[in-house]
Design a protein around this motif. Sequence first.
Motif, PDB file in Angstrom:
ATOM      1  N   MET A   1     -26.206 -57.931 -24.898  1.00  0.00           N
ATOM      2  CA  MET A   1     -27.462 -58.283 -24.950  1.00  0.00           C
ATOM      3  C   MET A   1     -28.226 -57.289 -24.208  1.00  0.00           C
ATOM      4  O   MET A   1     -28.075 -56.840 -22.877  1.00  0.00           O
ATOM      5  N   ARG A   2     -29.301 -56.649 -24.636  1.00  0.00           N
ATOM      6  CA  ARG A   2     -30.199 -55.763 -24.001  1.00  0.00           C
ATOM      7  C   ARG A   2     -31.432 -56.148 -24.343  1.00  0.00           C
ATOM      8  O   ARG A   2     -32.118 -56.340 -25.328  1.00  0.00           O
ATOM      9  N   LEU A   3     -32.313 -56.006 -23.069  1.00  0.00           N
ATOM     10  CA  LEU A   3     -33.969 -56.523 -23.179  1.00  0.00           C
ATOM     11  C   LEU A   3     -34.764 -54.997 -23.431  1.00  0.00           C
ATOM     12  O   LEU A   3     -34.582 -54.199 -22.641  1.00  0.00           O
ATOM     13  N   HIS A   4     -35.570 -54.905 -24.109  1.00  0.00           N
ATOM     14  CA  HIS A   4     -36.449 -53.943 -24.349  1.00  0.00           C
ATOM     15  C   HIS A   4     -38.115 -54.388 -24.256  1.00  0.00           C
ATOM     16  O   HIS A   4     -38.301 -55.292 -24.799  1.00  0.00           O
ATOM     17  N   LEU A   5     -38.655 -53.653 -23.305  1.00  0.00           N
ATOM     18  CA  LEU A   5     -40.113 -53.962 -23.040  1.00  0.00           C
ATOM     19  C   LEU A   5     -40.744 -52.744 -23.494  1.00  0.00           C
ATOM     20  O   LEU A   5     -40.922 -51.615 -22.944  1.00  0.00           O
ATOM     21  N   ASP A   6     -41.953 -53.097 -24.501  1.00  0.00           N
ATOM     22  CA  ASP A   6     -42.639 -51.487 -25.071  1.00  0.00           C
ATOM     23  C   ASP A   6     -43.871 -51.584 -24.047  1.00  0.00           C
ATOM     24  O   ASP A   6     -45.029 -52.445 -24.195  1.00  0.00           O
ATOM     25  N   THR A   7     -43.580 -50.757 -23.201  1.00  0.00           N
ATOM     26  CA  THR A   7     -44.896 -50.529 -21.955  1.00  0.00           C
ATOM     27  C   THR A   7     -46.389 -50.153 -22.782  1.00  0.00           C
ATOM     28  O   THR A   7     -47.181 -50.342 -22.216  1.00  0.00           O
ATOM     29  N   ASP A   8     -46.346 -49.740 -23.933  1.00  0.00           N
ATOM     30  CA  ASP A   8     -47.365 -49.273 -24.605  1.00  0.00           C
ATOM     31  C   ASP A   8     -48.150 -50.489 -25.094  1.00  0.00           C
ATOM     32  O   ASP A   8     -49.458 -50.325 -25.342  1.00  0.00           O
ATOM     33  N   LEU A   9     -47.524 -51.467 -25.584  1.00  0.00           N
ATOM     34  CA  LEU A   9     -47.877 -52.934 -25.989  1.00  0.00           C
ATOM     35  C   LEU A   9     -48.199 -53.732 -24.849  1.00  0.00           C
ATOM     36  O   LEU A   9     -48.994 -54.595 -25.051  1.00  0.00           O
ATOM     37  N   CYS A  10     -47.757 -53.874 -23.907  1.00  0.00           N
ATOM     38  CA  CYS A  10     -47.687 -54.816 -22.852  1.00  0.00           C
ATOM     39  C   CYS A  10     -49.136 -54.844 -22.160  1.00  0.00           C
ATOM     40  O   CYS A  10     -49.560 -53.839 -21.900  1.00  0.00           O
ATOM     41  N   GLU A  11     -49.730 -56.097 -22.213  1.00  0.00           N
ATOM     42  CA  GLU A  11     -51.056 -56.195 -21.653  1.00  0.00           C
ATOM     43  C   GLU A  11     -50.916 -57.112 -20.238  1.00  0.00           C
ATOM     44  O   GLU A  11     -51.934 -57.524 -20.214  1.00  0.00           O
ATOM     45  N   ALA A  12     -50.012 -57.266 -20.067  1.00  0.00           N
ATOM     46  CA  ALA A  12     -49.846 -57.991 -18.499  1.00  0.00           C
ATOM     47  C   ALA A  12     -50.377 -59.325 -18.696  1.00  0.00           C
ATOM     48  O   ALA A  12     -50.844 -60.031 -17.782  1.00  0.00           O
ATOM     49  N   HIS A  13     -49.717 -60.084 -19.921  1.00  0.00           N
ATOM     50  CA  HIS A  13     -50.413 -61.453 -19.844  1.00  0.00           C
ATOM     51  C   HIS A  13     -49.636 -62.336 -18.937  1.00  0.00           C
ATOM     52  O   HIS A  13     -49.737 -63.546 -18.633  1.00  0.00           O
ATOM     53  N   GLY A  14     -48.224 -61.998 -18.756  1.00  0.00           N
ATOM     54  CA  GLY A  14     -47.443 -62.599 -17.689  1.00  0.00           C
ATOM     55  C   GLY A  14     -46.523 -63.855 -18.309  1.00  0.00           C
ATOM     56  O   GLY A  14     -45.930 -64.548 -17.521  1.00  0.00           O
ATOM     57  N   GLN A  15     -46.722 -63.928 -19.821  1.00  0.00           N
ATOM     58  CA  GLN A  15     -45.959 -65.065 -20.146  1.00  0.00           C
ATOM     59  C   GLN A  15     -44.511 -64.888 -19.767  1.00  0.00           C
ATOM     60  O   GLN A  15     -43.691 -65.919 -19.613  1.00  0.00           O
ATOM     61  N   CYS A  16     -43.760 -63.815 -20.130  1.00  0.00           N
ATOM     62  CA  CYS A  16     -42.300 -63.338 -19.857  1.00  0.00           C
ATOM     63  C   CYS A  16     -42.212 -63.887 -18.275  1.00  0.00           C
ATOM     64  O   CYS A  16     -41.069 -64.427 -18.088  1.00  0.00           O
ATOM     65  N   VAL A  17     -42.940 -63.632 -17.456  1.00  0.00           N
ATOM     66  CA  VAL A  17     -42.595 -63.916 -16.042  1.00  0.00           C
ATOM     67  C   VAL A  17     -42.703 -65.364 -15.789  1.00  0.00           C
ATOM     68  O   VAL A  17     -41.829 -65.810 -15.058  1.00  0.00           O
ATOM     69  N   LEU A  18     -43.496 -66.079 -16.671  1.00  0.00           N
ATOM     70  CA  LEU A  18     -43.390 -67.661 -16.608  1.00  0.00           C
ATOM     71  C   LEU A  18     -42.168 -68.059 -17.022  1.00  0.00           C
ATOM     72  O   LEU A  18     -41.536 -69.262 -16.460  1.00  0.00           O
ATOM     73  N   VAL A  19     -41.722 -67.893 -18.089  1.00  0.00           N
ATOM     74  CA  VAL A  19     -40.474 -68.132 -18.786  1.00  0.00           C
ATOM     75  C   VAL A  19     -39.184 -67.793 -18.248  1.00  0.00           C
ATOM     76  O   VAL A  19     -38.057 -68.333 -18.613  1.00  0.00           O
ATOM     77  N   ALA A  20     -39.412 -66.341 -17.847  1.00  0.00           N
ATOM     78  CA  ALA A  20     -37.902 -65.741 -17.418  1.00  0.00           C
ATOM     79  C   ALA A  20     -38.284 -64.890 -16.103  1.00  0.00           C
ATOM     80  O   ALA A  20     -38.280 -63.952 -16.147  1.00  0.00           O
TER      81      ALA A  20
END
Length: 65
Positions: A1-20
């Motif tokens: 498994m590999r995680l990819h984060l599109d930094t052009d789309l990311c708006e720092a809502h922080g939901q990923c940090v809350l759940v993971a």
Amino acid sequence: MRLHLDTDLCEAHGQCVLVAPALFALGDDDEIATVLDETPGPELRGQARAAVLACPVTAIRLEED
């Protein structure tokens, strides 16, 4: 498994940090999230999937091996 984060789309809502919190962090400037572990082990698959679903701008993608 590999995680990819599109930094052009990311708006720092922080939901990923809350759940993971083992997989994502927000930087000091809180402009974008960062991936802490791009290849998480099986014990973190649930958190990885939750982060994909939680992102309001679909900036996170998960590739299964």
